[in-house]
Design a protein around this motif. Sequence first.
Motif, PDB file in Angstrom:
ATOM      1  N   MET A  60      19.617  54.626 -20.676  1.00  0.00           N
ATOM      2  CA  MET A  60      18.304  54.534 -21.264  1.00  0.00           C
ATOM      3  C   MET A  60      17.837  53.087 -21.339  1.00  0.00           C
ATOM      4  SD  MET A  60      16.146  56.594 -22.315  1.00  0.00           S
ATOM      5  CE  MET A  60      14.721  56.793 -23.274  1.00  0.00           C
ATOM      6  N   GLU A  61      18.774  52.177 -21.570  1.00  0.00           N
ATOM      7  CA  GLU A  61      18.431  50.763 -21.653  1.00  0.00           C
ATOM      8  C   GLU A  61      17.887  50.251 -20.321  1.00  0.00           C
ATOM      9  OE1 GLU A  61      20.815  46.653 -22.401  1.00  0.00           O
ATOM     10  OE2 GLU A  61      21.384  48.372 -23.614  1.00  0.00           O
ATOM     11  N   PHE A  62      18.443  50.747 -19.213  1.00  0.00           N
ATOM     12  CA  PHE A  62      17.989  50.337 -17.882  1.00  0.00           C
ATOM     13  C   PHE A  62      16.552  50.797 -17.644  1.00  0.00           C
ATOM     14  CE2 PHE A  62      17.689  50.995 -13.255  1.00  0.00           C
ATOM     15  CZ  PHE A  62      17.900  49.691 -12.848  1.00  0.00           C
ATOM     16  N   LEU A  63      16.226  52.022 -18.055  1.00  0.00           N
ATOM     17  CA  LEU A  63      14.859  52.521 -17.899  1.00  0.00           C
ATOM     18  C   LEU A  63      13.886  51.705 -18.739  1.00  0.00           C
ATOM     19  CD1 LEU A  63      15.417  56.386 -17.897  1.00  0.00           C
ATOM     20  CD2 LEU A  63      14.874  54.906 -15.960  1.00  0.00           C
ATOM     21  N   TRP A  64      14.302  51.334 -19.941  1.00  0.00           N
ATOM     22  CA  TRP A  64      13.461  50.507 -20.794  1.00  0.00           C
ATOM     23  C   TRP A  64      13.228  49.150 -20.137  1.00  0.00           C
ATOM     24  CZ3 TRP A  64      10.040  51.026 -24.312  1.00  0.00           C
ATOM     25  CH2 TRP A  64       9.672  49.959 -25.114  1.00  0.00           C
ATOM     26  N   MET A  65      14.264  48.552 -19.528  1.00  0.00           N
ATOM     27  CA  MET A  65      14.127  47.274 -18.841  1.00  0.00           C
ATOM     28  C   MET A  65      13.150  47.401 -17.678  1.00  0.00           C
ATOM     29  SD  MET A  65      17.021  44.858 -17.058  1.00  0.00           S
ATOM     30  CE  MET A  65      17.317  45.966 -15.701  1.00  0.00           C
ATOM     31  N   LEU A  66      13.212  48.500 -16.927  1.00  0.00           N
ATOM     32  CA  LEU A  66      12.282  48.703 -15.825  1.00  0.00           C
ATOM     33  C   LEU A  66      10.846  48.861 -16.322  1.00  0.00           C
ATOM     34  CD1 LEU A  66      14.225  51.078 -13.427  1.00  0.00           C
ATOM     35  CD2 LEU A  66      13.837  48.630 -13.194  1.00  0.00           C
ATOM     36  N   PHE A  67      10.669  49.574 -17.424  1.00  0.00           N
ATOM     37  CA  PHE A  67       9.335  49.757 -17.987  1.00  0.00           C
ATOM     38  C   PHE A  67       8.757  48.420 -18.454  1.00  0.00           C
ATOM     39  CE2 PHE A  67       6.597  50.589 -21.690  1.00  0.00           C
ATOM     40  CZ  PHE A  67       5.579  51.276 -21.048  1.00  0.00           C
ATOM     41  N   ILE A  68       9.534  47.647 -19.184  1.00  0.00           N
ATOM     42  CA  ILE A  68       9.082  46.331 -19.645  1.00  0.00           C
ATOM     43  C   ILE A  68       8.833  45.418 -18.447  1.00  0.00           C
ATOM     44  CG2 ILE A  68       9.756  44.268 -20.965  1.00  0.00           C
ATOM     45  CD1 ILE A  68       8.951  46.670 -22.677  1.00  0.00           C
ATOM     46  N   GLY A  69       9.681  45.497 -17.425  1.00  0.00           N
ATOM     47  CA  GLY A  69       9.481  44.718 -16.205  1.00  0.00           C
ATOM     48  C   GLY A  69       8.178  45.062 -15.511  1.00  0.00           C
ATOM     49  N   LEU A  70       7.819  46.332 -15.522  1.00  0.00           N
ATOM     50  CA  LEU A  70       6.553  46.755 -14.936  1.00  0.00           C
ATOM     51  C   LEU A  70       5.387  46.140 -15.703  1.00  0.00           C
ATOM     52  CD1 LEU A  70       4.930  48.552 -12.985  1.00  0.00           C
ATOM     53  CD2 LEU A  70       5.119  50.371 -14.681  1.00  0.00           C
ATOM     54  N   ILE A  71       5.444  46.194 -17.025  1.00  0.00           N
ATOM     55  CA  ILE A  71       4.384  45.611 -17.853  1.00  0.00           C
ATOM     56  C   ILE A  71       4.285  44.109 -17.615  1.00  0.00           C
ATOM     57  CG2 ILE A  71       3.592  45.236 -20.225  1.00  0.00           C
ATOM     58  CD1 ILE A  71       3.432  48.163 -19.279  1.00  0.00           C
ATOM     59  N   PRO A  76      -1.129  42.286  -1.906  1.00  0.00           N
ATOM     60  CA  PRO A  76      -1.123  43.658  -1.404  1.00  0.00           C
ATOM     61  C   PRO A  76       0.129  44.442  -1.804  1.00  0.00           C
ATOM     62  CG  PRO A  76      -0.500  42.165   0.344  1.00  0.00           C
ATOM     63  CD  PRO A  76      -0.819  41.312  -0.863  1.00  0.00           C
ATOM     64  N   GLN A  77       1.023  43.846  -2.616  1.00  0.00           N
ATOM     65  CA  GLN A  77       2.250  44.527  -3.003  1.00  0.00           C
ATOM     66  C   GLN A  77       1.940  45.752  -3.856  1.00  0.00           C
ATOM     67  OE1 GLN A  77       1.770  41.220  -2.764  1.00  0.00           O
ATOM     68  NE2 GLN A  77       3.472  40.210  -3.742  1.00  0.00           N
ATOM     69  N   GLY A  78       2.847  46.670  -3.819  1.00  0.00           N
ATOM     70  CA  GLY A  78       2.688  47.888  -4.596  1.00  0.00           C
ATOM     71  C   GLY A  78       3.367  47.812  -5.945  1.00  0.00           C
ATOM     72  N   CYS A  79       3.490  48.959  -6.551  1.00  0.00           N
ATOM     73  CA  CYS A  79       4.044  49.079  -7.901  1.00  0.00           C
ATOM     74  C   CYS A  79       5.522  48.658  -7.929  1.00  0.00           C
ATOM     75  CB  CYS A  79       3.871  50.509  -8.367  1.00  0.00           C
ATOM     76  SG  CYS A  79       4.502  50.825 -10.012  1.00  0.00           S
ATOM     77  N   LEU A  80       6.282  49.028  -6.913  1.00  0.00           N
ATOM     78  CA  LEU A  80       7.711  48.715  -6.883  1.00  0.00           C
ATOM     79  C   LEU A  80       7.950  47.212  -6.840  1.00  0.00           C
ATOM     80  CD1 LEU A  80      10.587  49.770  -6.784  1.00  0.00           C
ATOM     81  CD2 LEU A  80      10.395  49.823  -4.306  1.00  0.00           C
ATOM     82  N   VAL A  81       7.205  46.503  -5.996  1.00  0.00           N
ATOM     83  CA  VAL A  81       7.370  45.053  -5.906  1.00  0.00           C
ATOM     84  C   VAL A  81       6.935  44.394  -7.206  1.00  0.00           C
ATOM     85  CG1 VAL A  81       6.624  42.980  -4.678  1.00  0.00           C
ATOM     86  CG2 VAL A  81       7.162  45.036  -3.399  1.00  0.00           C
ATOM     87  N   THR A  82       5.857  44.902  -7.811  1.00  0.00           N
ATOM     88  CA  THR A  82       5.410  44.375  -9.097  1.00  0.00           C
ATOM     89  C   THR A  82       6.489  44.540 -10.157  1.00  0.00           C
ATOM     90  OG1 THR A  82       3.114  44.884  -8.559  1.00  0.00           O
ATOM     91  CG2 THR A  82       3.639  44.573 -10.881  1.00  0.00           C
ATOM     92  N   MET A  83       7.121  45.707 -10.190  1.00  0.00           N
ATOM     93  CA  MET A  83       8.183  45.960 -11.160  1.00  0.00           C
ATOM     94  C   MET A  83       9.376  45.040 -10.901  1.00  0.00           C
ATOM     95  SD  MET A  83      10.271  49.474 -12.014  1.00  0.00           S
ATOM     96  CE  MET A  83       8.788  50.438 -12.196  1.00  0.00           C
ATOM     97  N   LEU A  84       9.764  44.893  -9.650  1.00  0.00           N
ATOM     98  CA  LEU A  84      10.892  44.017  -9.320  1.00  0.00           C
ATOM     99  C   LEU A  84      10.604  42.566  -9.695  1.00  0.00           C
ATOM    100  CD1 LEU A  84      12.036  45.447  -5.889  1.00  0.00           C
ATOM    101  CD2 LEU A  84      13.234  45.585  -8.068  1.00  0.00           C
ATOM    102  N   ILE A  85       9.383  42.109  -9.418  1.00  0.00           N
ATOM    103  CA  ILE A  85       9.021  40.739  -9.780  1.00  0.00           C
ATOM    104  C   ILE A  85       9.064  40.565 -11.298  1.00  0.00           C
ATOM    105  CG2 ILE A  85       7.065  39.134  -9.864  1.00  0.00           C
ATOM    106  CD1 ILE A  85       6.449  39.942  -6.984  1.00  0.00           C
ATOM    107  N   GLY A  86       8.614  41.567 -12.046  1.00  0.00           N
ATOM    108  CA  GLY A  86       8.668  41.487 -13.504  1.00  0.00           C
ATOM    109  C   GLY A  86      10.080  41.438 -14.044  1.00  0.00           C
ATOM    110  N   VAL A  87      10.946  42.303 -13.528  1.00  0.00           N
ATOM    111  CA  VAL A  87      12.334  42.343 -13.994  1.00  0.00           C
ATOM    112  C   VAL A  87      13.062  41.059 -13.619  1.00  0.00           C
ATOM    113  CG1 VAL A  87      14.544  43.519 -13.716  1.00  0.00           C
ATOM    114  CG2 VAL A  87      12.474  44.857 -13.998  1.00  0.00           C
ATOM    115  N   VAL A  88      12.942  40.637 -12.360  1.00  0.00           N
ATOM    116  CA  VAL A  88      13.635  39.428 -11.915  1.00  0.00           C
ATOM    117  C   VAL A  88      13.044  38.196 -12.593  1.00  0.00           C
ATOM    118  CG1 VAL A  88      14.175  38.000  -9.898  1.00  0.00           C
ATOM    119  CG2 VAL A  88      14.351  40.473  -9.751  1.00  0.00           C
TER     120      VAL A  88
END
Length: 83
Positions: free
Chosen positions: A1-12, A26-38
């Motif tokens: 559950m903690e990992f999902l929360w990290m992905l959600f916060i990373g998306l925001i 032109p990046q999509g949602c996945l790249v945006t989420m990865l950039i947020g998390v990283v």
Amino acid sequence: MEFLWMLFIGLIIGIVAKFLTPGRDPQGCLVTMLIGVVGSMLAGWIGRSAGWYAQGEPVGFIASVLGASLLLLVWRMLTGRKS
């Protein structure tokens, strides 16, 4: 559950960083989420190296957004503009 929360916060964080960083992406949602998390992880690493955060202490929202914005700018420089 903690990992999902990290992905959600990373998306925001990725979305906020994308809105604060000028230019088109032109990046999509996945790249945006990865950039947020990283970016958040990058901000945590820099903060712990500088002594601003202790090990295991959560990184602040502003620092995470700054880290994601920095990473987004680097991503743009590496990928360049496609005509």
